[in-house]
Design a protein around this motif. Structure first.
Motif, PDB file in Angstrom:
ATOM      1  N   THR A  64      40.994  49.662  52.079  1.00  0.00           N
ATOM      2  CA  THR A  64      41.270  48.366  51.225  1.00  0.00           C
ATOM      3  C   THR A  64      41.201  47.010  51.767  1.00  0.00           C
ATOM      4  OG1 THR A  64      42.513  49.971  49.876  1.00  0.00           O
ATOM      5  CG2 THR A  64      43.245  47.596  49.504  1.00  0.00           C
ATOM      6  N   ILE A  65      40.786  46.105  51.247  1.00  0.00           N
ATOM      7  CA  ILE A  65      40.288  44.753  51.696  1.00  0.00           C
ATOM      8  C   ILE A  65      41.153  43.869  50.567  1.00  0.00           C
ATOM      9  CG2 ILE A  65      38.348  44.963  52.817  1.00  0.00           C
ATOM     10  CD1 ILE A  65      37.323  43.226  50.555  1.00  0.00           C
ATOM     11  N   THR A  66      41.990  42.710  51.148  1.00  0.00           N
ATOM     12  CA  THR A  66      42.646  41.902  50.168  1.00  0.00           C
ATOM     13  C   THR A  66      41.958  40.382  50.497  1.00  0.00           C
ATOM     14  OG1 THR A  66      44.503  43.061  50.266  1.00  0.00           O
ATOM     15  CG2 THR A  66      44.900  40.859  49.421  1.00  0.00           C
ATOM     16  N   PHE A  67      41.761  39.861  49.378  1.00  0.00           N
ATOM     17  CA  PHE A  67      41.073  38.685  49.263  1.00  0.00           C
ATOM     18  C   PHE A  67      42.070  37.644  49.820  1.00  0.00           C
ATOM     19  CE2 PHE A  67      37.676  40.541  46.784  1.00  0.00           C
ATOM     20  CZ  PHE A  67      36.585  39.846  47.429  1.00  0.00           C
ATOM     21  N   GLY A  68      41.837  36.575  50.650  1.00  0.00           N
ATOM     22  CA  GLY A  68      42.611  35.552  50.989  1.00  0.00           C
ATOM     23  C   GLY A  68      42.280  34.146  50.055  1.00  0.00           C
ATOM     24  N   HIS A  69      42.353  33.041  50.571  1.00  0.00           N
ATOM     25  CA  HIS A  69      41.972  31.897  50.145  1.00  0.00           C
ATOM     26  C   HIS A  69      40.351  31.569  50.166  1.00  0.00           C
ATOM     27  CE1 HIS A  69      46.150  30.467  49.420  1.00  0.00           C
ATOM     28  NE2 HIS A  69      46.462  30.953  50.794  1.00  0.00           N
ATOM     29  N   ALA A  70      40.026  31.103  49.131  1.00  0.00           N
ATOM     30  CA  ALA A  70      38.591  30.565  48.815  1.00  0.00           C
ATOM     31  C   ALA A  70      38.479  29.127  49.654  1.00  0.00           C
ATOM     32  CB  ALA A  70      38.151  30.243  47.469  1.00  0.00           C
ATOM     33  N   ALA A  71      37.340  29.456  50.513  1.00  0.00           N
ATOM     34  CA  ALA A  71      37.123  28.186  51.533  1.00  0.00           C
ATOM     35  C   ALA A  71      36.093  27.405  50.930  1.00  0.00           C
ATOM     36  CB  ALA A  71      36.297  28.882  52.786  1.00  0.00           C
ATOM     37  N   GLY A  72      35.556  27.686  49.939  1.00  0.00           N
ATOM     38  CA  GLY A  72      34.694  26.785  49.292  1.00  0.00           C
ATOM     39  C   GLY A  72      35.386  26.107  48.246  1.00  0.00           C
ATOM     40  N   ASN A  73      34.768  25.059  47.475  1.00  0.00           N
ATOM     41  CA  ASN A  73      35.163  24.450  46.236  1.00  0.00           C
ATOM     42  C   ASN A  73      35.563  25.142  45.129  1.00  0.00           C
ATOM     43  OD1 ASN A  73      36.161  22.141  44.935  1.00  0.00           O
ATOM     44  ND2 ASN A  73      33.972  21.368  44.332  1.00  0.00           N
ATOM     45  N   GLY A  74      36.789  25.934  45.184  1.00  0.00           N
ATOM     46  CA  GLY A  74      36.937  26.925  44.193  1.00  0.00           C
ATOM     47  C   GLY A  74      36.348  28.203  44.199  1.00  0.00           C
ATOM     48  N   VAL A  75      35.480  28.287  44.978  1.00  0.00           N
ATOM     49  CA  VAL A  75      34.797  29.829  45.331  1.00  0.00           C
ATOM     50  C   VAL A  75      34.884  30.335  46.577  1.00  0.00           C
ATOM     51  CG1 VAL A  75      33.224  29.225  43.379  1.00  0.00           C
ATOM     52  CG2 VAL A  75      32.502  28.520  45.612  1.00  0.00           C
ATOM     53  N   PHE A  76      34.590  31.695  46.747  1.00  0.00           N
ATOM     54  CA  PHE A  76      34.574  32.234  47.968  1.00  0.00           C
ATOM     55  C   PHE A  76      33.011  32.015  48.441  1.00  0.00           C
ATOM     56  CE2 PHE A  76      38.092  34.252  46.260  1.00  0.00           C
ATOM     57  CZ  PHE A  76      38.925  34.497  47.308  1.00  0.00           C
ATOM     58  N   THR A  77      33.064  31.316  49.576  1.00  0.00           N
ATOM     59  CA  THR A  77      31.501  30.982  50.135  1.00  0.00           C
ATOM     60  C   THR A  77      31.003  32.409  50.863  1.00  0.00           C
ATOM     61  OG1 THR A  77      32.571  30.427  52.372  1.00  0.00           O
ATOM     62  CG2 THR A  77      32.004  28.658  50.524  1.00  0.00           C
ATOM     63  N   SER A  78      31.647  33.077  51.278  1.00  0.00           N
ATOM     64  CA  SER A  78      31.269  34.576  52.261  1.00  0.00           C
ATOM     65  C   SER A  78      31.200  35.681  50.908  1.00  0.00           C
ATOM     66  CB  SER A  78      32.290  34.833  53.281  1.00  0.00           C
ATOM     67  OG  SER A  78      33.470  35.218  52.459  1.00  0.00           O
ATOM     68  N   ALA A  79      31.169  35.437  49.752  1.00  0.00           N
ATOM     69  CA  ALA A  79      31.240  36.624  48.728  1.00  0.00           C
ATOM     70  C   ALA A  79      30.404  36.197  47.715  1.00  0.00           C
ATOM     71  CB  ALA A  79      32.744  37.013  48.286  1.00  0.00           C
ATOM     72  N   SER A  80      29.696  37.325  47.062  1.00  0.00           N
ATOM     73  CA  SER A  80      28.711  36.962  45.869  1.00  0.00           C
ATOM     74  C   SER A  80      29.042  38.309  45.022  1.00  0.00           C
ATOM     75  CB  SER A  80      27.347  36.855  46.040  1.00  0.00           C
ATOM     76  OG  SER A  80      27.070  35.847  47.009  1.00  0.00           O
ATOM     77  N   CYS A  81      29.076  37.943  43.783  1.00  0.00           N
ATOM     78  CA  CYS A  81      29.109  39.145  42.582  1.00  0.00           C
ATOM     79  C   CYS A  81      27.909  39.232  41.983  1.00  0.00           C
ATOM     80  CB  CYS A  81      30.206  38.574  41.555  1.00  0.00           C
ATOM     81  SG  CYS A  81      30.502  39.769  40.386  1.00  0.00           S
ATOM     82  N   PHE A  82      27.532  40.489  41.867  1.00  0.00           N
ATOM     83  CA  PHE A  82      26.218  40.646  41.048  1.00  0.00           C
ATOM     84  C   PHE A  82      26.291  41.826  40.362  1.00  0.00           C
ATOM     85  CE2 PHE A  82      26.237  42.609  45.192  1.00  0.00           C
ATOM     86  CZ  PHE A  82      25.327  43.696  45.041  1.00  0.00           C
ATOM     87  N   THR A  83      25.365  41.934  39.162  1.00  0.00           N
ATOM     88  CA  THR A  83      25.338  43.107  38.300  1.00  0.00           C
ATOM     89  C   THR A  83      23.872  43.433  38.112  1.00  0.00           C
ATOM     90  OG1 THR A  83      25.076  41.965  36.231  1.00  0.00           O
ATOM     91  CG2 THR A  83      27.489  42.271  36.865  1.00  0.00           C
ATOM     92  N   ALA A  84      23.722  44.417  37.578  1.00  0.00           N
ATOM     93  CA  ALA A  84      22.329  44.908  37.131  1.00  0.00           C
ATOM     94  C   ALA A  84      21.649  43.611  36.483  1.00  0.00           C
ATOM     95  CB  ALA A  84      22.260  46.014  36.308  1.00  0.00           C
ATOM     96  N   LEU A  85      22.228  42.905  35.731  1.00  0.00           N
ATOM     97  CA  LEU A  85      21.671  41.965  34.907  1.00  0.00           C
ATOM     98  C   LEU A  85      21.423  40.284  35.366  1.00  0.00           C
ATOM     99  CD1 LEU A  85      22.986  43.215  31.580  1.00  0.00           C
ATOM    100  CD2 LEU A  85      20.472  43.630  32.584  1.00  0.00           C
ATOM    101  N   THR A  86      22.188  40.217  36.430  1.00  0.00           N
ATOM    102  CA  THR A  86      22.801  38.819  37.048  1.00  0.00           C
ATOM    103  C   THR A  86      22.065  38.746  38.418  1.00  0.00           C
ATOM    104  OG1 THR A  86      24.730  39.125  37.732  1.00  0.00           O
ATOM    105  CG2 THR A  86      24.568  38.407  35.537  1.00  0.00           C
ATOM    106  N   TYR A  87      21.705  37.487  38.958  1.00  0.00           N
ATOM    107  CA  TYR A  87      21.630  37.330  40.231  1.00  0.00           C
ATOM    108  C   TYR A  87      22.895  37.110  40.844  1.00  0.00           C
ATOM    109  CZ  TYR A  87      16.665  35.967  39.076  1.00  0.00           C
ATOM    110  OH  TYR A  87      15.347  36.135  38.934  1.00  0.00           O
ATOM    111  N   PRO A  88      23.094  37.349  42.080  1.00  0.00           N
ATOM    112  CA  PRO A  88      24.433  36.932  42.920  1.00  0.00           C
ATOM    113  C   PRO A  88      24.828  35.674  42.662  1.00  0.00           C
ATOM    114  CG  PRO A  88      22.605  38.006  44.329  1.00  0.00           C
ATOM    115  CD  PRO A  88      22.103  37.651  43.143  1.00  0.00           C
ATOM    116  N   THR A  89      26.069  35.492  42.504  1.00  0.00           N
ATOM    117  CA  THR A  89      26.861  34.221  41.994  1.00  0.00           C
ATOM    118  C   THR A  89      28.137  34.362  42.811  1.00  0.00           C
ATOM    119  OG1 THR A  89      27.984  35.200  40.049  1.00  0.00           O
ATOM    120  CG2 THR A  89      25.802  33.855  39.728  1.00  0.00           C
TER     121      THR A  89
END
Length: 181
Positions: A64-89
């Motif tokens: 298990t991993i736990t997310f810490g504080h987002a380093a970017g302007n309200g977003v995590f700069t090292s992580a992207s979310c993607f689904t079969a229908l979207t580009y990584p965001t």
């Protein structure tokens, strides 16, 4: 003669193509990443057994991993979310403090190690592990260089005040020294 020529052309082309690959998936599955990271390997993003990160923690499927504080302007700069229908965001800071099991550990073409987790609604989150650890976007169970130095300084102060023995201090110093760069 044409068949022989064709055979030789195909043979040399296949030899050249396979010579470009230092490690492939069928041989890589027999090794953990810690055995591969010292070698100069060219591989696509492929699952690996485990990875011992710079914080000394072994990351593998199911951990298990736990997310810490987002380093970017309200977003995590090292992580992207993607689904079969979207580009990584990039994922939002709403993930702070949330824990997820690792679905896979992967090694990328540029020697980056990625962890993939299954998020809500079938989405997948891909995290650049070393970048996330250095930015504090993943809460580490181990030590960063700065944390280890800070902890060692505390133990030195305790030793100087006579609160701990020299043996206790030296044991802690040996434990923490491997993290200090």
């Amino acid at each position: 003669m044409k068949r022989l020529l064709l055979f030789l052309v195909i043979f040399f082309i296949s030899l050249f193509c396979f010579a470009q690959m230092d490690v492939n998936y069928s041989t890589m599955k027999n090794y953990s990443v810690e055995q591969l990271t010292g070698a100069k390997v060219r591989i696509g993003t492929k699952p690996v057994l485990s990875y011992i990160a710079s914080d000394g923690v072994k990351y593998e499927e199911g951990k298990t991993i736990t997310f810490g504080h987002a380093a970017g302007n309200g977003v995590f700069t090292s992580a992207s979310c993607f689904t079969a229908l979207t580009y990584p965001t990039p994922i939002s800071s709403n993930y702070y403090g949330q824990s997820f099991p690792i679905a896979s550990v992967e090694m990328g073409k540029n020697y980056d190690v990625w962890i993939v987790i299954n998020a809500f609604g079938g989405a997948k989150i891909q995290v650049n592990l070393e970048q996330a650890l250095s930015l504090g976007e993943i809460q580490s169970e181990g030590y960063t260089s700065d944390k280890a130095l800070e902890e060692l300084t505390k133990w030195k102060q305790k030793f100087d005040l006579g609160l701990i023995t020299e043996e206790e201090y030296n044991a802690k110093k040996e434990e923490l020294s491997k993290y200090i760069k």
